[in-house]
Design a protein around this motif. Structure first.
Motif, PDB file in Angstrom:
ATOM      1  N   ILE A  92      43.215  46.976  35.954  1.00  0.00           N
ATOM      2  CA  ILE A  92      44.072  46.568  34.834  1.00  0.00           C
ATOM      3  C   ILE A  92      45.528  46.508  35.269  1.00  0.00           C
ATOM      4  O   ILE A  92      46.246  45.537  35.010  1.00  0.00           O
ATOM      5  N   LEU A  93      45.996  47.548  35.963  1.00  0.00           N
ATOM      6  CA  LEU A  93      47.399  47.590  36.409  1.00  0.00           C
ATOM      7  C   LEU A  93      47.685  46.502  37.447  1.00  0.00           C
ATOM      8  O   LEU A  93      48.763  45.893  37.447  1.00  0.00           O
ATOM      9  N   ALA A  94      46.727  46.257  38.342  1.00  0.00           N
ATOM     10  CA  ALA A  94      46.905  45.233  39.379  1.00  0.00           C
ATOM     11  C   ALA A  94      47.081  43.858  38.742  1.00  0.00           C
ATOM     12  O   ALA A  94      47.928  43.057  39.163  1.00  0.00           O
ATOM     13  N   GLU A 118      50.531  61.460  44.955  1.00  0.00           N
ATOM     14  CA  GLU A 118      49.233  60.944  44.517  1.00  0.00           C
ATOM     15  C   GLU A 118      49.384  59.640  43.738  1.00  0.00           C
ATOM     16  O   GLU A 118      48.639  58.677  43.964  1.00  0.00           O
ATOM     17  N   ILE A 119      50.365  59.579  42.831  1.00  0.00           N
ATOM     18  CA  ILE A 119      50.581  58.369  42.025  1.00  0.00           C
ATOM     19  C   ILE A 119      51.099  57.231  42.915  1.00  0.00           C
ATOM     20  O   ILE A 119      50.692  56.083  42.780  1.00  0.00           O
ATOM     21  N   ARG A 120      52.011  57.583  43.815  1.00  0.00           N
ATOM     22  CA  ARG A 120      52.560  56.558  44.723  1.00  0.00           C
ATOM     23  C   ARG A 120      51.446  55.935  45.557  1.00  0.00           C
ATOM     24  O   ARG A 120      51.387  54.704  45.706  1.00  0.00           O
ATOM     25  N   TYR A 163      49.302  53.651  43.437  1.00  0.00           N
ATOM     26  CA  TYR A 163      49.963  52.361  43.177  1.00  0.00           C
ATOM     27  C   TYR A 163      50.000  51.481  44.427  1.00  0.00           C
ATOM     28  O   TYR A 163      49.840  50.253  44.332  1.00  0.00           O
ATOM     29  N   ARG A 164      50.228  52.095  45.584  1.00  0.00           N
ATOM     30  CA  ARG A 164      50.253  51.299  46.815  1.00  0.00           C
ATOM     31  C   ARG A 164      48.930  50.555  47.004  1.00  0.00           C
ATOM     32  O   ARG A 164      48.907  49.367  47.354  1.00  0.00           O
TER      33      ARG A 164
END
Length: 719
Positions: free
Chosen positions: A167-169, A263-265, A268-269
């Protein structure tokens, strides 16, 4: 919505009222040639180029406005239209920018993101998004575990996180600003790279120069790009658009990742990399290829337009009795006789290349025809046997007391004409080759009148014309033909229906009706007679009359570019000068002393009055250049006769982005590369040469096997 007239006015650096008036005239049915010549007061003397820009940009922006309405309605129906989004959409001036804005809201097939939403994972994606934007720290696994639902296909934490990432991608991949930035990045920093497929060993294709080829996207030449696309389409070339992927991903990460939580970074990467490769790279690459293809098409079509214009406006040798020859070896040369109006009178077949006895008979035939018809010009096609026939005719002319001129004529497209419906209608009982000879002769007499009968793509002055947008090509070439025909003007009593069909305001049907009226009633004596032609009403008369000429008619102004609506002004000027209307063209300097302000009115202003006086100085003049022709060097007939260093005269047959092709009389045009066109740097070959121009060249190199001839127009001491 947009103020279209103001946008176009800003682009052209003119007043909005000029654009508005032009658009009003177009809406009333006025043509561009008519507006450019006879409505200068309304448009502030905008020329044809500016008027065509107005027409084309208005169509583009109108289509854009219509598309906006559809998009706004679709987004509103989905309940997602905000004031901010509406303002952005309404402000758009480019179609790709508009489609970028629409992309997130565009109905689409089921994607990985839509499947994830169906599985109830959008709240998880929103939570991760908020976590990214905040300074808070939280573990992903516990939160993801709350969304497990085996019945919906979310069986593991990994499934939940993968769905949220999808979804975010998709959201990131559809961001307008990012797509615009990366599209621009590819255009400015990307590289087109090609290689020939392994199936084609070295030296086996015409694309050899692209075997290991790379060039920045921003620097590629139009002809190179079209060649690469053609080679790719033929399955010979592999073409890629290369770029620095690390730089692209760094850009996206810098825009999207706000948190410092490792972890979030990392999460997202990974989703950014996936979103770029899966959802952005191919679509943006396709868009860039499409944009560059559109650019290459326009550049190539503009070159084609310029070449076609020069060819159509080539200086006519004049309407003189002409001998036209379509050369041939075994089947002989077809010789047609044309009178001073271009009418076909007689044809003969001669065999000057099949033995001495037949050569003598051929010479007798040519001599008889020259004497019998008082021939003043001889047109010889430049195809097979052209140079040999030229040499033969030259020998015959040495025996004449007052020999006619002989000219090699480019016969490109003559065979297309000879087999066309136009030619069959005109000469139903003649052989194709005889029709071809007639076309060659008429090209010498009046290139414009004859070449309008042929599809411009068949004339041989284009560059990759079969690879460019065919709809755009046809429109631009038709515009060019229309412009040339109306620039020169048309003899109403001799013009073909094909030529009349390009006159401002006339349709093919009306052109046909004019011919029918002429055949039934005889030659036109007055322009006003046109109103008796079927389907030719006052509006059509207004648009067409000024471009139609009547030689020897009842009113001398009918043989000028003065529009009938301005006859009263000319009559007033003649009356004030005390000169009969029939003698006004002889007024000379007295016309220059006329005080134009005295004759201005609401309809006729100073620009039109100046045009009228200019026309009266040389009524019925042909605006084309003085006729010149190339003289090919004696003894140079084949490519094998050429030697480096030879200096020759030739005629430019085609101008491309990379140079010009020149006919030097050896059956194979030579190339003057752009670097050899002048002693200075040349950015555009059209600045130096034009189709039909007679030029002096020097032979640089000759490759008989590949039939390539390198020529130069540079000074020898700078070569």
């Amino acid at each position: 919505m947009l103020d279209l007239a103001r946008i176009i006015a800003d682009e052209l650096a003119v007043k909005p009222t000029q654009v508005e008036n032009a658009l009003t005239l177009f809406a009333e049915g006025a043509t561009i040639p008519f507006v450019a010549r006879y409505r200068k007061e309304r448009t502030g003397s905008l020329d044809e180029t500016q008027l065509r820009h107005i027409s084309e940009r208005y169509d583009y922006l109108t289509e854009l406005e219509d598309r906006k309405k559809v998009i706004l309605e679709t987004i509103a129906q989905a309940g997602k239209l905000t004031e901010e989004l509406q303002a952005k959409i309404e402000a758009c001036q480019q179609k790709n920018e508009l489609e970028d804005l629409y992309l997130p809201y565009k109905p689409k097939r089921r994607t990985r993101a839509t499947i994830a939403r169906e599985r109830g994972l959008e709240p998880l994606a929103d939570w991760i998004k908020q976590l990214n934007l905040s300074k808070a720290s939280a573990a992903l696994t516990p939160e993801a575990a709350r969304y497990l639902d085996p019945e919906k296909g979310v069986e593991t934490v990994e499934d939940a996180l993968k769905g949220a990432a999808d979804i975010l991608a998709e959201e990131i991949a559809e961001r307008t600003e990012s797509r615009a930035y990366l599209r621009d990045y590819f255009l400015k920093q990307g590289v087109f790279a090609s290689r020939i497929k392994d199936d084609y060993p070295e030296g086996t294709t015409k694309y050899e120069m692209y075997r290991q080829f790379s060039v920045p996207v921003r620097e590629i030449a139009p002809h190179n790009l079209l060649a690469l696309f053609r080679g790719e389409k033929e399955g010979i070339i592999n073409l890629t658009l290369d770029f620095d992927e690390t730089e692209v991903l760094n850009y996206l990460e810098s825009r999207e990742i706000r948190t410092k939580v490792p972890e979030i970074r990392n999460f997202y990467r990974e989703l950014i990399q996936d979103g770029f490769k899966r959802l952005m790279q191919n679509s943006l690459t396709s868009e860039v290829r499409s944009l560059k293809k559109e650019w290459a098409d326009i550049e190539s079509i503009e070159t084609f337009e310029a070449n076609l214009r020069e060819l159509l406006l080539s200086a006519p040798a004049g309407m003189k009795p002409t001998l036209a020859i379509d050369p041939g070896f075994r089947t002989g040369c077809k010789v047609s006789v044309l009178d001073e109006t271009g009418q076909f009178l007689e044809y003969q077949t001669i065999f000057p290349h099949t033995g001495d006895r037949q050569k003598v008979e051929a010479a007798k035939t040519i001599s008889r025809l020259i004497a019998q018809y008082k021939i003043e010009s001889i047109a010889i096609g430049n195809g097979t046997a052209g140079r040999e026939t030229d040499r033969f005719i030259g020998d015959v002319l040495k025996t004449c007391d007052n020999p006619p001129i002989k000219v090699m004529v480019n016969e490109s497209g003559a065979s297309i004409y000879s087999a066309s419906e136009v030619a069959r209608d005109e000469f139903p009982d003649l052989d194709l080759t005889v029709r071809g000879a007639i076309s060659i002769g008429r090209r010498l007499q009046d290139p414009l009148a004859e070449l309008v009968k042929i599809d411009p793509k068949s004339i041989g002055v284009g560059q990759y014309q079969h690879d460019v947008d065919q709809k755009l090509l046809k429109k631009k070439l038709d515009d060019t033909v229309e412009s040339c025909v109306n620039y020169v003007g048309v003899d109403l009593n001799t013009a073909s229906k094909e030529l009349l069909g390009f006159v401002s305001g006339l349709t093919p049907t009306i052109a046909k009706n004019i011919i029918a009226y002429r055949n039934e009633n005889g030659a036109f004596k007055r322009r006003k007679q046109l109103l008796k032609v079927a389907k030719l009403g006052p509006k059509t008369f207004e648009q067409a009359a000024g471009f139609l000429r009547i030689r020897g008619g009842d009113n001398p102004l009918d043989n000028t570019a003065v529009h009938p609506e301005s006859y009263a002004v000319v009559e007033a000027i003649a009356g004030d000068l005390g000169i009969p209307l029939t003698e006004i063209a002889k007024a000379g300097d007295r016309l220059k002393s006329v005080q134009l302000q005295k004759y201005t009115s609401d309809r006729v202003g100073l620009p039109t009055l100046r045009d009228i006086l200019k026309e009266l100085e040389k009524p019925g003049r042909d605006p084309r250049a003085e006729f010149k022709y190339a003289t090919f060097k004696e003894g140079i007939n084949e490519i094998s006769d050429l030697r480096p260093g030879m200096e020759l005269e030739g005629i430019v047959t085609n101008v491309t982005n990379f140079g010009a092709f020149v006919d030097i009389g050896v059956h194979q045009d030579g190339l003057v590369h752009i670097s050899q066109l002048a002693d200075r740097f040349v950015n555009d070959p059209k600045e130096i040469v034009k189709v039909g121009q007679v030029v002096k060249v020097r032979v640089l190199d000759v490759n008989e096997q590949l039939k390539r001839i390198g020529l130069s127009m540079r000074s020898r001491d700078r070569a």
